[in-house]
Design an enzyme around this catalytic site. Structure first.
Site, mmCIF file in Angstrom:
data_model
loop_
_atom_site.group_PDB
_atom_site.id
_atom_site.type_symbol
_atom_site.label_atom_id
_atom_site.label_comp_id
_atom_site.label_asym_id
_atom_site.label_seq_id
_atom_site.Cartn_x
_atom_site.Cartn_y
_atom_site.Cartn_z
ATOM 1 N N HIS A 1 -1.358 -0.126 -10.248
ATOM 2 C CA HIS A 1 -2.162 -0.959 -9.467
ATOM 3 C C HIS A 1 -2.325 -2.066 -10.091
ATOM 4 C CE1 HIS A 1 -3.844 -1.040 -5.220
ATOM 5 N NE2 HIS A 1 -3.619 -2.499 -5.446
ATOM 6 N N GLU B 1 -3.565 7.654 -4.787
ATOM 7 C CA GLU B 1 -3.568 6.541 -5.949
ATOM 8 C C GLU B 1 -4.543 7.101 -6.773
ATOM 9 O OE1 GLU B 1 -1.943 2.371 -5.798
ATOM 10 O OE2 GLU B 1 -4.378 2.542 -5.491
ATOM 11 N N ARG C 1 0.910 -1.072 -0.068
ATOM 12 C CA ARG C 1 -0.059 0.048 0.073
ATOM 13 C C ARG C 1 0.732 1.218 -0.099
ATOM 14 N NH1 ARG C 1 -3.149 -3.041 -1.563
ATOM 15 N NH2 ARG C 1 -5.181 -3.429 -0.523
#
Length: 339
Positions: A295, A276, A248
């Protein structure tokens, strides 16, 4: 044996991305379920009725959260199976469900393979300095002097540090075994003997940061791990080292990371950031020593079907009275709360 009643709750687009037709057919055989009904919210009368009748909640990414006001309508619920990493993310109060005897399972193990494969690829490329070499080759358009290259380049007897023996971390450790690497591991929950069994040497975090050519992050995001990779620890990394983050973004102090990257002293492979995506003006988009991916380390395309198959496997186990293969402790998830 009566099939348990189940309901899907997730982003409707996810259903056919995760479950192929064979998996949906298996699901209908194992449970009493309308696979055409997918709850994207829980506040309409139709959704509340469907939830009230469900014994199994099959949730996934973008699932609506079962909040306190929904609790009176979930008396029949006995299990939550999550097509993702943490089933508790779809429950406002996971402990309340645990206290009622609700059991849970997730597909974290099914999703760990692609993340581990991505990580392995990036570790091997980083040690070989492939991306930097590609940039120099494109700019010079001449072959470099390979025999005059830095002696630290390559994967032979190189040191790799793994932070966190999570599901993904353990999968990465398994993939690293065939290579001639010295693998360090930081995980405060393990003993030295347990680390050795995983193919690594257990060391303190600062020692790992100071001695690893590549540091790969696999710890969960909790209040304790938020920002743990801070300016001091980044400064410990050797010149030319690479930080790989598929965990993360917030486990790394983003301002400190950017400051270190600006110097050009270290490289980073970032599949996750905080926020993000990064702000449009962030230097992460333009720094040459940063590989920034959206991601994508986790399951994509056909890889998602592995998650769907794992979810159906768990439903079949529950329907036949067997324990879950990959159970989740809802009470423990409630205690950590940040995922």
């Amino acid at each position: 044996m009566t099939r348990p009643r189940a309901v899907l709750a997730m982003n409707p687009r996810l259903v056919h991305a995760v479950f192929d037709e064979a998996a949906l057919a298996r699901l209908r055989r194992a449970a009493d379920i309308d696979t055409g009904l997918v709850l994207a919210e829980l506040d309409s009368a139709r959704s509340r009725d469907a939830l009230a009748g469900a014994e199994i909640l099959l949730a996934g990414w973008d699932a609506p959260v079962v909040r306190a006001e929904h609790l009176p309508g979930t008396e029949r619920l006995r299990a939550v199976v999550y097509a993702g990493g943490v089933a508790a993310t779809c429950l406002e109060d996971p402990a309340a469900f645990a206290a009622r005897g609700v059991v849970a399972a997730n597909a974290r193990a099914a999703n760990s393979g692609p993340v581990a494969e991505y990580t392995l690829a990036m570790i091997l490329l980083a040690n070989k300095r492939v991306l930097a070499g590609e940039r120099r080759y494109r700019a010079s358009r001449t072959l470099p002097d390979h025999f005059g290259a830095d002696a630290g380049v390559g994967n032979y007897r190189q040191t790799v540090g793994i932070v966190g023996a999570s599901t993904v971390g353990r999968a990465v450790l398994g993939l690293l075994r065939p290579f001639d690497l010295d693998v360090l591991l930081y995980d405060p929950t393990l003993t030295a003997e347990q680390a050795t069994a995983l193919g690594a040497r257990l060391v303190p975090l600062d020692e790992l940061m100071a001695h690893s050519r590549v540091v790969s992050l696999h710890q969960p995001l909790t209040p304790a791990t938020r920002g743990r990779i801070d300016a001091g620890r980044l400064a410990l990394m050797p010149d030319g080292a690479t930080l790989v983050n598929t965990a993360r973004g917030a486990v790394v102090d983003q301002d400190a990371l950017l400051a270190e990257l600006r110097t050009g002293r270290i490289d980073a492979v970032l599949d996750v950031t905080d926020p993000e995506p990064p702000d449009p003006g962030s230097e992460l988009w333009t720094l040459d020593n940063v590989v920034l991916t959206p991601h994508l380390a986790g399951s994509l395309g056909g890889e998602l079907h592995r998650i769907g198959d794992a979810v159906v496997d768990e439903v079949e186990r529950f329907a036949t009275g067997r324990p879950f293969a990959h159970p989740e402790d809802l009470a423990a998830s409630a205690r950590t709360r940040v995922w």
